[in-house]
Design a protein around this motif. Structure first.
Motif, short mmCIF file in Angstrom:
data_model
loop_
_atom_site.label_atom_id
_atom_site.label_comp_id
_atom_site.label_asym_id
_atom_site.label_seq_id
_atom_site.Cartn_x
_atom_site.Cartn_y
_atom_site.Cartn_z
N LEU A 91 0.48 -1.14 -0.16
CA LEU A 91 -0.30 0.18 0.16
C LEU A 91 1.00 1.26 0.15
CD1 LEU A 91 -2.92 0.56 0.14
CD2 LEU A 91 -3.33 1.19 2.50
N GLN A 92 1.68 1.38 0.41
CA GLN A 92 2.73 2.23 -0.08
C GLN A 92 2.95 2.57 -0.86
OE1 GLN A 92 4.06 4.74 3.23
NE2 GLN A 92 4.41 5.28 1.20
N ARG A 93 3.46 1.97 -1.14
CA ARG A 93 4.17 1.72 -2.86
C ARG A 93 2.58 2.20 -3.69
NH1 ARG A 93 7.13 -2.38 -1.44
NH2 ARG A 93 5.95 -4.08 -1.90
N VAL A 94 2.04 1.82 -3.38
CA VAL A 94 0.10 2.55 -3.80
C VAL A 94 0.38 3.70 -3.98
CG1 VAL A 94 -2.33 2.40 -4.27
CG2 VAL A 94 -0.71 0.74 -3.90
N VAL A 95 0.61 4.55 -2.94
CA VAL A 95 0.71 5.16 -2.62
C VAL A 95 1.81 6.20 -3.12
CG1 VAL A 95 0.97 6.99 -0.71
CG2 VAL A 95 -0.59 5.17 0.03
N SER A 96 3.36 5.76 -3.24
CA SER A 96 4.33 6.56 -3.31
C SER A 96 4.30 6.85 -5.25
CB SER A 96 5.64 5.93 -2.74
OG SER A 96 5.28 6.03 -1.64
N ASP A 97 3.43 5.80 -5.76
CA ASP A 97 3.89 5.32 -7.41
C ASP A 97 2.31 6.19 -8.13
OD1 ASP A 97 6.84 4.85 -6.14
OD2 ASP A 97 5.94 3.10 -6.61
N ASN A 98 1.70 5.32 -7.28
CA ASN A 98 0.22 5.33 -8.32
C ASN A 98 0.18 7.63 -8.43
OD1 ASN A 98 0.25 2.97 -8.08
ND2 ASN A 98 -1.85 2.80 -7.90
N ARG A 99 -0.17 7.34 -9.87
CA ARG A 99 -1.16 8.79 -10.19
C ARG A 99 -2.25 8.51 -9.91
NH1 ARG A 99 1.98 6.31 -14.42
NH2 ARG A 99 0.34 5.56 -14.94
N MET A 100 -2.74 9.35 -8.85
CA MET A 100 -4.05 9.42 -8.26
C MET A 100 -4.55 11.45 -8.37
SD MET A 100 -3.99 7.56 -5.22
CE MET A 100 -2.52 6.28 -5.25
#
Length: 128
Positions: A91-100
């Protein structure tokens, strides 16, 4: 007349603060009992606005998959800290890397913080 207004103001203040305190307790209870479900719902919301077949969607799917497995294991008494660490890392990678949008990032960051807090205090929910 002054006395009536003062009494009404006092009563309304007590009701307002009483409701506010109740809602905070209810919110914590809500999170306590449904943490994994709530995180999954938030991931679903973000995933619905994410382009399909993208690395962003892959990371979200992976986080949801790990979260589901963690919840199943915890419900059957097989809770493992390492699995929670993997969910938090994904989830940390989602928060750090995803465009949103920032709103989505803030929502998932809040979920991430609640999972970290859960990690520190999970013994009261899933004793070994």
């Amino acid at each position: 007349m002054k006395r009536l207004l003062l009494g009404a103001a006092l009563a309304s203040g007590l009701v307002t603060f009483g409701i506010q305190g109740f809602s905070q307790e209810r919110d914590e209870g809500y999170w306590r009992g449904r943490l994994f479900d709530r995180v999954r719902e938030d991931i679903d919301q973000v995933q619905a606005r994410t382009p399909v077949f993208s690395s962003d969607e892959f990371r979200l799917g992976r986080a949801k998959e790990q979260l589901t497995q963690l919840q199943k294991d915890a419900a059957t008494g097989k809770f493992v800290d390492r699995d929670l660490d993997e969910v938090i890392g994904t989830l940390q990678r989602v928060v750090s890397d995803n465009r949103m949008p920032e709103r989505d990032r803030a929502m998932l960051t809040d979920d991430l913080n609640r999972l970290r807090d859960f990690k520190e205090h999970h013994e009261r929910y899933y004793p070994r």
